[in-house]
Design an enzyme around this catalytic site. Sequence first.
Site, mmCIF file in Angstrom:
data_model
loop_
_atom_site.group_PDB
_atom_site.id
_atom_site.type_symbol
_atom_site.label_atom_id
_atom_site.label_comp_id
_atom_site.label_asym_id
_atom_site.label_seq_id
_atom_site.Cartn_x
_atom_site.Cartn_y
_atom_site.Cartn_z
ATOM 1 N N LYS A 10 0.902 -1.293 0.079
ATOM 2 C CA LYS A 10 -0.030 0.046 0.055
ATOM 3 C C LYS A 10 0.922 1.258 -0.105
ATOM 4 O O LYS A 10 1.990 1.372 0.403
ATOM 5 C CB LYS A 10 -0.986 0.002 1.108
ATOM 6 C CG LYS A 10 -2.112 -1.305 1.107
ATOM 7 C CD LYS A 10 -2.747 -1.177 2.211
ATOM 8 C CE LYS A 10 -3.824 -2.392 2.175
ATOM 9 N NZ LYS A 10 -4.959 -2.256 3.349
ATOM 10 N N TYR A 50 -12.563 -1.706 -3.414
ATOM 11 C CA TYR A 50 -13.007 -1.776 -2.074
ATOM 12 C C TYR A 50 -14.477 -1.554 -1.926
ATOM 13 O O TYR A 50 -15.137 -1.375 -0.769
ATOM 14 C CB TYR A 50 -12.318 -0.719 -1.303
ATOM 15 C CG TYR A 50 -11.111 -1.290 -0.850
ATOM 16 C CD1 TYR A 50 -10.781 -2.435 -0.004
ATOM 17 C CD2 TYR A 50 -9.789 -0.564 -1.286
ATOM 18 C CE1 TYR A 50 -9.451 -2.705 0.355
ATOM 19 C CE2 TYR A 50 -8.503 -1.093 -0.850
ATOM 20 C CZ TYR A 50 -8.013 -2.154 -0.132
ATOM 21 O OH TYR A 50 -7.033 -2.472 0.288
ATOM 22 N N PHE A 58 -15.244 3.982 7.518
ATOM 23 C CA PHE A 58 -13.616 4.184 7.051
ATOM 24 C C PHE A 58 -13.690 4.063 5.558
ATOM 25 O O PHE A 58 -12.420 4.497 5.019
ATOM 26 C CB PHE A 58 -12.885 3.308 7.903
ATOM 27 C CG PHE A 58 -12.776 1.713 7.507
ATOM 28 C CD1 PHE A 58 -12.698 1.301 6.235
ATOM 29 C CD2 PHE A 58 -13.613 0.781 8.096
ATOM 30 C CE1 PHE A 58 -12.762 -0.088 5.860
ATOM 31 C CE2 PHE A 58 -13.844 -0.565 8.144
ATOM 32 C CZ PHE A 58 -13.374 -0.950 6.925
ATOM 33 N N ARG A 86 -2.258 -14.487 4.277
ATOM 34 C CA ARG A 86 -2.997 -13.821 5.300
ATOM 35 C C ARG A 86 -2.010 -14.038 6.685
ATOM 36 O O ARG A 86 -2.092 -12.959 7.401
ATOM 37 C CB ARG A 86 -4.522 -14.197 5.438
ATOM 38 C CG ARG A 86 -5.423 -13.996 4.407
ATOM 39 C CD ARG A 86 -5.691 -12.647 4.264
ATOM 40 N NE ARG A 86 -6.405 -12.166 5.246
ATOM 41 C CZ ARG A 86 -7.136 -10.971 5.260
ATOM 42 N NH1 ARG A 86 -7.218 -10.207 4.250
ATOM 43 N NH2 ARG A 86 -7.630 -10.401 6.280
ATOM 44 N N THR A 92 -5.346 -7.273 10.587
ATOM 45 C CA THR A 92 -5.667 -5.789 9.963
ATOM 46 C C THR A 92 -5.134 -4.784 10.855
ATOM 47 O O THR A 92 -4.332 -3.627 10.446
ATOM 48 C CB THR A 92 -7.244 -5.795 10.023
ATOM 49 O OG1 THR A 92 -7.584 -6.945 9.348
ATOM 50 C CG2 THR A 92 -7.431 -4.400 9.153
ATOM 51 N N ARG A 103 2.498 -6.708 8.711
ATOM 52 C CA ARG A 103 1.822 -5.641 9.467
ATOM 53 C C ARG A 103 2.895 -5.256 10.723
ATOM 54 O O ARG A 103 2.635 -4.125 10.928
ATOM 55 C CB ARG A 103 0.582 -5.789 9.509
ATOM 56 C CG ARG A 103 -0.366 -5.777 8.138
ATOM 57 C CD ARG A 103 -1.661 -6.077 8.006
ATOM 58 N NE ARG A 103 -2.336 -5.816 6.804
ATOM 59 C CZ ARG A 103 -3.651 -6.197 6.602
ATOM 60 N NH1 ARG A 103 -4.101 -7.006 7.539
ATOM 61 N NH2 ARG A 103 -4.290 -5.860 5.695
ATOM 62 N N ASN A 113 -1.863 0.290 6.781
ATOM 63 C CA ASN A 113 -1.369 -1.195 7.346
ATOM 64 C C ASN A 113 -0.768 -1.997 6.149
ATOM 65 O O ASN A 113 -0.493 -3.107 6.322
ATOM 66 C CB ASN A 113 -2.683 -1.984 7.951
ATOM 67 C CG ASN A 113 -3.354 -2.481 6.928
ATOM 68 O OD1 ASN A 113 -3.353 -1.900 5.361
ATOM 69 N ND2 ASN A 113 -4.592 -3.184 7.351
ATOM 70 N N HIS A 116 -2.059 -5.679 1.336
ATOM 71 C CA HIS A 116 -3.274 -6.206 1.293
ATOM 72 C C HIS A 116 -3.118 -7.588 0.736
ATOM 73 O O HIS A 116 -2.247 -8.024 0.209
ATOM 74 C CB HIS A 116 -4.308 -5.265 0.021
ATOM 75 C CG HIS A 116 -5.282 -6.175 -0.532
ATOM 76 N ND1 HIS A 116 -6.473 -6.072 0.117
ATOM 77 C CD2 HIS A 116 -5.458 -7.123 -1.520
ATOM 78 C CE1 HIS A 116 -7.380 -6.861 -0.333
ATOM 79 N NE2 HIS A 116 -6.737 -7.619 -1.259
ATOM 80 N N GLU A 127 -9.784 -9.764 -8.027
ATOM 81 C CA GLU A 127 -8.821 -8.922 -7.670
ATOM 82 C C GLU A 127 -7.566 -9.236 -8.924
ATOM 83 O O GLU A 127 -7.130 -8.112 -9.076
ATOM 84 C CB GLU A 127 -8.274 -8.959 -6.160
ATOM 85 C CG GLU A 127 -9.347 -8.847 -5.170
ATOM 86 C CD GLU A 127 -9.007 -8.945 -3.636
ATOM 87 O OE1 GLU A 127 -7.733 -9.372 -3.461
ATOM 88 O OE2 GLU A 127 -9.870 -8.378 -2.978
#
Length: 138
Positions: A10, A50, A58, A86, A92, A103, A113, A116, A127
């Site tokens: 990100k 998203y 948010f 993950r 998160t 993270r 964070n 993704h 995606e």
Amino acid sequence: MSNTTLMMIKPDAVENGHIGNILQKILSSGFQIKALKLTQLSLNDAKRFYEIHKERAFFNDLVSFMSRGPIVVAVLKKKDAVNSFRNLIGSTDPSEAAEGTIRKLYATSIGENAVHGSDSDENAEIESSFHFAGRERF
Ligand code: ADP
Ligand code: MG
């Protein structure tokens, strides 16, 4: 269980100079890169990506953050890639992320964070198609 997932580094992690460290960690964790690029989402791209979160409080912060600067996007391959990735990225909220996760190491807040990772095989495919044409995925 499928063997690919879609990841993004990100804007916060790109700004903070973590592209190399994050890709290194991904490769040393046994993922193969099947597609890779540096790109930037428009605000509208981020809203489409998203869309599932559009009712969340948010959402506006998320899409403005995700479109504020370059990101790195990759399709990754490994056995049970979605779950495995993950686990590698952690919770998160970085304050809840396990030691050694991406993270925990590189995120600054629950919103910014660092990375993704797709949350299901179905979303990994959606995606990956969002970001890459078929001829860009090897
Ligand atoms: P994950 O990225 O771990 O799958 P979600 O799908 O729930 O998390 O949320 C998507 C993204 O929205 C998060 O990675 C984060 O950037 C942002 N986000 C999630 N929850 C919050 C929150 N409570 N406040 C601010 N941003 C959030
Ligand atoms: Mg998610």
